[in-house]
Design a protein around this motif. Structure first.
Motif, PDB file in Angstrom:
ATOM      1  N   GLU A   6     -30.916 -23.665  47.992  1.00  0.00           N
ATOM      2  CA  GLU A   6     -31.436 -22.668  48.935  1.00  0.00           C
ATOM      3  C   GLU A   6     -30.308 -21.791  49.452  1.00  0.00           C
ATOM      4  OE1 GLU A   6     -34.639 -22.237  49.795  1.00  0.00           O
ATOM      5  OE2 GLU A   6     -35.127 -23.749  48.278  1.00  0.00           O
ATOM      6  N   PRO A   7     -30.635 -20.582  49.944  1.00  0.00           N
ATOM      7  CA  PRO A   7     -29.605 -19.759  50.599  1.00  0.00           C
ATOM      8  C   PRO A   7     -29.178 -20.426  51.896  1.00  0.00           C
ATOM      9  CG  PRO A   7     -31.777 -18.768  50.850  1.00  0.00           C
ATOM     10  CD  PRO A   7     -31.938 -19.923  49.903  1.00  0.00           C
ATOM     11  N   ARG A  18     -35.678 -25.704  59.209  1.00  0.00           N
ATOM     12  CA  ARG A  18     -35.808 -26.180  57.827  1.00  0.00           C
ATOM     13  C   ARG A  18     -35.768 -27.698  57.761  1.00  0.00           C
ATOM     14  NH1 ARG A  18     -31.577 -22.777  54.105  1.00  0.00           N
ATOM     15  NH2 ARG A  18     -32.240 -20.674  54.716  1.00  0.00           N
ATOM     16  N   ALA A  19     -34.835 -28.269  58.537  1.00  0.00           N
ATOM     17  CA  ALA A  19     -34.661 -29.723  58.493  1.00  0.00           C
ATOM     18  C   ALA A  19     -35.906 -30.418  59.022  1.00  0.00           C
ATOM     19  CB  ALA A  19     -33.428 -30.126  59.303  1.00  0.00           C
ATOM     20  N   LEU A  53     -30.262 -33.347  49.886  1.00  0.00           N
ATOM     21  CA  LEU A  53     -30.541 -32.677  51.157  1.00  0.00           C
ATOM     22  C   LEU A  53     -29.687 -31.419  51.322  1.00  0.00           C
ATOM     23  CD1 LEU A  53     -31.109 -35.193  54.063  1.00  0.00           C
ATOM     24  CD2 LEU A  53     -32.522 -33.248  53.398  1.00  0.00           C
ATOM     25  N   GLU A  54     -28.437 -31.508  50.920  1.00  0.00           N
ATOM     26  CA  GLU A  54     -27.564 -30.328  50.989  1.00  0.00           C
ATOM     27  C   GLU A  54     -28.203 -29.155  50.249  1.00  0.00           C
ATOM     28  OE1 GLU A  54     -23.701 -31.149  49.463  1.00  0.00           O
ATOM     29  OE2 GLU A  54     -22.985 -32.034  51.338  1.00  0.00           O
ATOM     30  N   ASP A  55     -28.704 -29.437  49.052  1.00  0.00           N
ATOM     31  CA  ASP A  55     -29.348 -28.383  48.274  1.00  0.00           C
ATOM     32  C   ASP A  55     -30.563 -27.830  49.008  1.00  0.00           C
ATOM     33  OD1 ASP A  55     -27.509 -28.934  46.387  1.00  0.00           O
ATOM     34  OD2 ASP A  55     -28.898 -29.695  44.879  1.00  0.00           O
ATOM     35  N   GLY A  58     -29.550 -25.689  51.946  1.00  0.00           N
ATOM     36  CA  GLY A  58     -28.704 -24.508  51.734  1.00  0.00           C
ATOM     37  C   GLY A  58     -27.254 -24.690  52.134  1.00  0.00           C
ATOM     38  N   ALA A  59     -26.729 -25.934  52.003  1.00  0.00           N
ATOM     39  CA  ALA A  59     -25.303 -26.135  52.271  1.00  0.00           C
ATOM     40  C   ALA A  59     -24.490 -25.377  51.227  1.00  0.00           C
ATOM     41  CB  ALA A  59     -24.960 -27.623  52.231  1.00  0.00           C
TER      42      ALA A  59
END
Lengths: 228, 228
Positions: A6-7, A18-19, A53-55, A58-59
DNA sequence: CGGGATCCAAGTGTGGATCCAC
DNA sequence: GTGGATCCACACTTGGATCCCG
């Protein structure tokens, strides 16, 4: 991983929104959204949930020594908890610098930087349940309270004094009340460069800073406990 | 690669004997001995022959900044030549240290160390012929003559003076009569750490030292030419 | 139960060189 | 012809963490 990430979120509110939208999902469901199946063996699943989760959030990709969300200065940490919400594992923070003799300042430390602003994501992990069944809890955006930072700092200064004296070998996981030092490596044979008590460059096992479960348990309790 | 590598040779005589026993073989034949097929595309074959030969001759695995044959202090270099024995390409020696400002000494340089003792292995490469048809020539165990070392040293000192002044960016492949500096990277976007003219740490393209073909041609000619 | 050991992915660096457009 | 660009393998490091035996 890093497929169709994600951006980056533009601010904390966007990140938190988002989270929160992911709360309740299992890792199986989350992976399905990206076409990824969780590893079947728990041993092979270390880190998989965190990177997934990072993906999804958007990390920034592979940012080195930067917060996961560079733009807004937030670090993402998954936290395995039992169904009652109690942390099951200690939390890795960063590597211990073993090669520098100069006694460093807490204010300049990676531990302080990493923990300045954290998005904690509880991951409900039942004993014996498969990886895909692990379920995301309610995320928590956190900064250390004054009291928490004092404890972290006290442990860090005590530990780093030994390290700076070239006496890191004496440190075990028993040191530190909230922050501890433990091995951080592919296996026990791994070696990195360190400085010994006489100032020589020597090989030593890589180590990391970890938060004890008592610390993260208290942190969660303050936010989720009834009346908290 | 590194599959079933041979044991290291114990002295130069053993190394040279092994090497001479391979003369005349094609890369296809040599690879066949180890169950390896050469890449079909020349672009993808860069380095393949050299690493195959390392295995066949017992070079130490992945030795970092060490001679290929550590025990006996010999460096292995394949050298692509045309059917007349004339080198087709320059020869990579080592990376250029861009980060250190102190003006270094030739005696301590990696270029000198790498070239102190070299086993040259000509590899006859015909234009347009496939990789598997490239044929090993007669190997040559070499050390620089006094005249050769003087030329190498003069080029190296001239080039490293510019580097030490933080002016590496001014260097092109046109500098140096026998030793030159050229890019050495995965692609032109690669960056490493360097020191600029004001002593600041900056990012710059990685560079390598290369021997010009005129140098290696003369070197071969002295040994293989009629009457040489 | 928790201290020591381990597991995966991806980025970086180095060593092996040759390719190829200008 | 050759200066600049590129290609592969693999070791090493770092960032993501959790495993698991005594």
């Amino acid at each position: 991983m890093r497929r169709n990430a994600e951006p980056p979120p533009r601010d904390e509110a966007e990140l938190l929104a988002r989270a929160e939208a992911l709360a309740g999902l299992t890792l199986g469901e989350l992976g399905g959204r990206r076409g990824l199946a969780p590893p079947t063996s728990p041993r092979r699943a270390k880190g998989w949930g965190g990177q997934l989760l990072e993906d999804c959030l958007g990390a920034s990709a592979g940012s080195l020594s930067e917060p996961d969300f560079q733009l807004i200065g937030v670090e993402l940490k998954t936290l395995p908890v039992d169904p009652a919400g109690k942390p099951l594992e200690s939390t890795y923070v960063c590597t211990v610098p073993l090669a520098h003799l100069a006694s460093p300042l807490w204010e300049d430390s990676n531990v302080r930087r990493k923990l300045a602003r954290v998005l904690w994501f509880p991951l409900v992990t039942s004993r014996g349940a498969p990886v895909h069944a692990r379920q995301l809890g309610t995320p928590l955006l956190w900064s250390p309270s004054a009291a928490q930072e004092s404890r972290l700092r006290a442990d860090w200064e005590e530990l780093m004094e030994l390290v700076s004296l070239g006496r890191a070998e004496e440190i075990t996981a028993r040191h530190g009340t909230v922050l501890q030092i433990r091995p951080k490596a592919a296996d026990s044979h791994a070696r990195t460069w360190a400085t010994d008590a006489e100032g020589r460059r020597v090989r030593a096992p890589p180590r990391g800073f970890y938060l004890r479960t008592t610390f993260t348990a208290a942190l969660l309790a303050r936010h989720y406990a009834p009346g908290g």
